[in-house]
Write an enzyme that holds these catalytic residues in place. Sequence first.
Site, PDB file in Angstrom:
ATOM      1  N   CYS A  67     -12.463  14.549   2.968  1.00 30.98           N
ATOM      2  CA  CYS A  67     -12.502  13.621   4.095  1.00 30.98           C
ATOM      3  C   CYS A  67     -13.701  14.034   4.931  1.00 30.98           C
ATOM      4  CB  CYS A  67     -11.183  13.591   4.880  1.00 30.98           C
ATOM      5  SG  CYS A  67     -10.819  15.005   5.926  1.00 30.98           S
ATOM      6  N   HIS A 100      -8.228  35.620  -2.919  1.00 28.62           N
ATOM      7  CA  HIS A 100      -7.243  36.225  -2.013  1.00 28.62           C
ATOM      8  C   HIS A 100      -6.057  35.329  -1.702  1.00 28.62           C
ATOM      9  CE1 HIS A 100     -10.319  39.286  -0.199  1.00 28.62           C
ATOM     10  NE2 HIS A 100     -10.258  39.329  -1.508  1.00 28.62           N
TER      11      HIS A 100
END
Length: 146
Positions: A67, A100
């Site tokens: 977006c 991570h």
Amino acid sequence: MPKKIAIGNDHAGTEYKFKIMEMLQKAGYEVENFGTDTTGSVDYPDFIHPVAEAVETGQADYGIILCGSGNGAAITANKHQGIRAALCWSKELVELARRHNDANILSLPARFISAYQALEYVRTFLDTPFEGGRHERRIKKIPISR
């Protein structure tokens, strides 16, 4: 075996979506397009929820959402359990989101990155493995159980 990618976008991300889809299909990925194919104004949740649902239910391995700022798309996707959508505007953020956080949806801010960067970030997202270890312990604490 190629992975299946769900992709969704609002009007701000249409141009980049088509470039990303082309790159992924050439690389052998199966791509399901949940986004708008026009640049006329639309409401991003209508196109982002189906991507998150596809990843959440296992119908897609990963999602890519776009977006204007990437924020609305990421916020929407992260309402779904099991979704870890990461808003990224640099290669390093993409790598960390995968290594991570085991991000399973990449949210791109179409109005703030170039088409070249968008393609680079998607490649990085798909090529970067999750490290596991201490990070796995942490991501298991993310979902809220009631």
